[in-house]
Design a protein around this motif. Structure first.
Motif, short mmCIF file in Angstrom:
data_model
loop_
_atom_site.label_atom_id
_atom_site.label_comp_id
_atom_site.label_asym_id
_atom_site.label_seq_id
_atom_site.Cartn_x
_atom_site.Cartn_y
_atom_site.Cartn_z
N LEU A 290 5.03 -50.82 -29.51
CA LEU A 290 4.85 -49.49 -28.92
C LEU A 290 3.38 -49.20 -28.62
CD1 LEU A 290 6.10 -46.89 -28.00
CD2 LEU A 290 6.21 -46.11 -30.38
N ILE A 291 2.50 -49.55 -29.53
CA ILE A 291 1.08 -49.31 -29.28
C ILE A 291 0.59 -50.16 -28.12
CG2 ILE A 291 -1.24 -49.60 -30.25
CD1 ILE A 291 -0.12 -48.55 -32.89
N ASN A 292 1.05 -51.40 -28.04
CA ASN A 292 0.68 -52.25 -26.91
C ASN A 292 1.13 -51.63 -25.59
OD1 ASN A 292 -0.89 -54.55 -26.70
ND2 ASN A 292 0.59 -55.84 -27.76
N ALA A 293 2.36 -51.12 -25.56
CA ALA A 293 2.86 -50.51 -24.34
C ALA A 293 2.07 -49.26 -23.98
CB ALA A 293 4.34 -50.16 -24.51
N LEU A 294 1.75 -48.44 -24.97
CA LEU A 294 0.96 -47.23 -24.71
C LEU A 294 -0.42 -47.57 -24.19
CD1 LEU A 294 1.99 -45.27 -27.93
CD2 LEU A 294 2.48 -44.54 -25.59
N ARG A 295 -0.98 -48.65 -24.71
CA ARG A 295 -2.32 -49.05 -24.29
C ARG A 295 -2.35 -49.63 -22.87
NH1 ARG A 295 -4.72 -52.92 -26.06
NH2 ARG A 295 -6.84 -52.10 -25.90
N LEU A 296 -1.31 -50.39 -22.52
CA LEU A 296 -1.37 -51.20 -21.30
C LEU A 296 -0.65 -50.61 -20.10
CD1 LEU A 296 -0.83 -54.76 -22.87
CD2 LEU A 296 -2.98 -53.64 -22.29
N LEU A 297 0.41 -49.85 -20.33
CA LEU A 297 1.20 -49.36 -19.19
C LEU A 297 0.59 -48.10 -18.60
CD1 LEU A 297 4.86 -49.74 -20.53
CD2 LEU A 297 3.72 -51.19 -18.85
N PRO A 298 0.43 -48.05 -17.27
CA PRO A 298 0.01 -46.78 -16.65
C PRO A 298 1.10 -45.73 -16.86
CG PRO A 298 0.70 -48.36 -14.97
CD PRO A 298 0.66 -49.11 -16.27
N LYS A 299 0.71 -44.49 -16.87
CA LYS A 299 1.65 -43.41 -17.17
C LYS A 299 2.74 -43.32 -16.11
CE LYS A 299 1.93 -38.57 -18.55
NZ LYS A 299 1.16 -37.35 -18.91
N PHE A 300 3.99 -43.23 -16.58
CA PHE A 300 5.13 -43.02 -15.69
C PHE A 300 6.09 -42.05 -16.34
CE2 PHE A 300 6.33 -46.28 -18.61
CZ PHE A 300 7.70 -46.21 -18.77
N LEU A 404 3.11 -62.18 -10.73
CA LEU A 404 2.98 -60.96 -11.51
C LEU A 404 1.52 -60.50 -11.59
CD1 LEU A 404 5.49 -61.75 -14.39
CD2 LEU A 404 5.65 -59.80 -12.84
N LYS A 405 0.62 -61.45 -11.77
CA LYS A 405 -0.80 -61.11 -11.84
C LYS A 405 -1.26 -60.53 -10.51
CE LYS A 405 -3.28 -64.38 -13.89
NZ LYS A 405 -3.70 -65.75 -14.28
N ARG A 406 -0.80 -61.12 -9.41
CA ARG A 406 -1.15 -60.60 -8.08
C ARG A 406 -0.60 -59.20 -7.89
NH1 ARG A 406 1.51 -59.29 -3.97
NH2 ARG A 406 3.44 -60.14 -4.89
N LEU A 407 0.67 -59.03 -8.28
CA LEU A 407 1.33 -57.74 -8.09
C LEU A 407 0.63 -56.63 -8.86
CD1 LEU A 407 3.81 -56.23 -6.92
CD2 LEU A 407 5.00 -56.79 -9.07
N LYS A 408 0.18 -56.94 -10.08
CA LYS A 408 -0.47 -55.94 -10.92
C LYS A 408 -1.69 -55.35 -10.21
CE LYS A 408 -1.46 -53.45 -14.47
NZ LYS A 408 -0.67 -52.25 -14.77
N SER A 409 -2.36 -56.15 -9.44
CA SER A 409 -3.58 -55.68 -8.75
C SER A 409 -3.28 -54.86 -7.51
CB SER A 409 -4.46 -56.88 -8.38
OG SER A 409 -3.82 -57.67 -7.39
N THR A 410 -2.00 -54.78 -7.11
CA THR A 410 -1.67 -54.10 -5.86
C THR A 410 -0.78 -52.88 -6.02
OG1 THR A 410 0.29 -55.49 -5.47
CG2 THR A 410 -1.83 -56.30 -4.61
N THR A 411 -0.21 -52.67 -7.22
CA THR A 411 0.71 -51.54 -7.40
C THR A 411 0.27 -50.67 -8.57
OG1 THR A 411 3.01 -50.89 -7.83
CG2 THR A 411 2.24 -52.89 -8.90
N PRO A 412 0.42 -49.36 -8.43
CA PRO A 412 0.13 -48.47 -9.56
C PRO A 412 1.30 -48.34 -10.53
CG PRO A 412 0.72 -47.17 -7.64
CD PRO A 412 0.73 -48.60 -7.19
N LYS A 413 2.44 -48.90 -10.19
CA LYS A 413 3.61 -48.77 -11.06
C LYS A 413 3.50 -49.69 -12.27
CE LYS A 413 6.93 -47.24 -7.55
NZ LYS A 413 8.23 -47.48 -6.88
N PRO A 414 4.07 -49.26 -13.39
CA PRO A 414 4.02 -50.09 -14.60
C PRO A 414 4.87 -51.34 -14.47
CG PRO A 414 5.39 -48.16 -14.96
CD PRO A 414 4.75 -47.97 -13.62
N ILE A 415 4.36 -52.44 -15.04
CA ILE A 415 5.06 -53.72 -15.05
C ILE A 415 5.11 -54.22 -16.49
CG2 ILE A 415 5.12 -56.09 -14.19
CD1 ILE A 415 3.25 -55.15 -11.92
#
Length: 466
Positions: A290-300, A404-415
């Motif tokens: 849970l802490i990892n997800a809170l730290r890494l995922l952009p807010k949705f 996935l690494k490429r996609l992360k740099s192009t979308t604001p959505k959480p992955i």
């Protein structure tokens, strides 16, 4: 009431003394503190122990008051009968704080021990010394090199603090945090908590600018209303993840003999967490997930999931698991379906949601882009098989990771990624390598559908309420 400045000195010491370390434990405390960045001293009166201490290059004194400089933090490992005398030495020396590893107090339910803890408590509270414990492991501060375990890593600063009434859980949490890339600021194991208890540490770290995330393991409270008030205030400003021990009759009996705590009703705790906005977990794994997800995922704040990466049966299992957790697996928009349908091979595959890539895995970039661009998708979940060195499909799996690494740099959505393996114990190293690689791109990885669903639902609920 302990002064904040005194507690700050205790938790961020520049000088340190260990009282009562012995060869029987291979001088465990002095060895733990060998990474300490400041001056370290020993206090030991047994002449048979002193040569072994001095062989470690540590100056030993007969009394704490003989040490020629001010002491910020003291680790006490003496028998119970000597604890009060050592505490008085700490007071006379003017130390900022002391952690008492010493146990055998009220948790034994023996009247003599209960009386001794009461005397200890009265002395400590009147003194103003920041006493951690007794019956605890004390402090882990990786930046200062203060440890309670020889395998604990040091030399880094972190944004996450853990507060634990259990020393064993404190050790497990610190190990799991390091292994999963959660950077630790402090870990405090406070045991019986006769002076400083959970509410005090929560209030302190709630105001600590370096601490952005707080994880707690609690068995009981000294002052429930005060804790609730502080928790409500802190949880407005930063995530607080709470693991409550003793939520069953058997657990409540165990807490009484562990830290002499009164555990309280599970319904009361559930209501308190809902009222204050704290996040509840039930294990070390869940806390770190849970802490990892809170730290890494952009807010949705939307609950629509785009899911891909699994086979037909795996896609069904994912859909069932996520739906049971209260998450949606929506139909893709007409635009997305038309885009995929214009080229997608249906041989052993399907482009509903979840998307079973089947024979279309070479088009992984297009599939991922389509899912993240879809107006019905708020969060993307991708199943990935951790690549092994001798795997014939390693190159294809690496392509998926690169996508996935490429996609992360192009979308604001959480992955987020599900590291799928039917033999996770056997594939542990590969899973760890995959998790580390993706974590560096701020993509969290989980190792089961159930753990993924649970964490995503809790993060979503937290985001919707904050």
């Amino acid at each position: 009431m302990i002064e904040t400045e005194r507690l700050t000195r205790t938790l961020n010491p520049k000088t340190l003394a260990v009282i009562g370390d012995v060869s029987r434990t291979n001088y465990r405390w002095l060895r733990c503190m060998s990474t300490f960045q400041g001056n370290i001293y020993s206090v030991q009166i047994d002449p048979n122990e002193i040569p072994g201490i001095e062989e470690m290059g540590i100056k030993n004194y007969q009394s704490l008051t003989e040490i020629p400089e001010d002491i910020d933090f003291v680790l006490v490992a003496v028998p119970r009968v000597a604890a009060n005398a050592v505490l008085k030495d700490c007071i006379n020396k003017g130390v900022a704080g002391a952690a008492f590893f010493t146990s055998g107090f009220a948790e034994t339910h023996v009247q003599e021990a209960i009386d001794l803890q009461k005397e200890f408590t009265d002395i400590a509270r009147e003194s103003g010394v920041a006493v951690i414990g007794p019956n605890c492991m004390g402090l882990y501060n990786p930046a200062a090199g203060v440890r309670f375990g020889e395998k604990q890593a040091v030399g880094f600063e972190g944004d996450t603090t853990f507060i634990s009434q259990s020393g064993g859980h404190a050790g497990d949490i610190s190990a799991a945090a390091y292994a999963n890339g959660v950077p630790v600021n402090k870990v405090v194991s406070f045991g019986n908590g006769v002076v400083l208890e959970s509410a005090d540490y929560l209030e302190y770290f709630g105001n600590d600018e370096q601490t952005q995330f707080i994880g707690m393991y609690i068995e009981g409270l000294h002052d429930g209303p005060r804790f609730t008030k502080i928790l409500k205030d802190v949880a407005k400003r930063k995530p607080v993840v709470l693991w409550k021990g003793g939520m069953t009759d058997a657990g409540r009996r165990a807490t009484a003999s562990h830290t002499a705590s009164l555990a309280g009703s599970d319904k009361v705790w559930d209501a308190m967490c809902k009222q204050t906005g704290a996040l509840q977990v039930e294990s070390v794994d869940e806390m770190i997930d849970l802490i990892n997800a809170l730290r890494l995922l952009p807010k949705f704040t939307g609950n629509g999931l785009g899911v891909t990466g699994g086979s037909g049966g795996q896609s069904v299992a994912m859909a069932d698991t996520f739906a049971r957790a209260g998450l949606r697996i929506p139909d893709l928009s007409n635009e997305s379906q038309e885009k995929l349908g214009s080229w997608f091979s249906l041989v052993g595959a399907s482009f509903g949601n979840p998307v079973d890539m089947g024979s279309n895995r070479e088009q992984v970039d297009v599939i991922l882009d389509t899912l993240t661009a879809d107006e019905n998708v708020d969060c993307l979940l991708v199943q990935v098989r951790p690549p092994q060195d001798d795997d014939d499909d390693r190159e294809r799996m690496q392509t998926q990771i690169d996508s996935l690494k490429r996609l992360k740099s192009t979308t604001p959505k959480p992955i987020a990624v599900i590291a799928h393996s039917p033999t996770p114990a056997h594939d542990g190293s590969a899973i760890a390598d995959l998790s580390k690689t993706l974590r560096e791109e701020s993509i969290p990885t989980f190792i089961s559908y159930e753990r993924t669903a649970n964490v995503i639902q809790k993060v979503l609920e937290y985001n919707q309420n904050h």
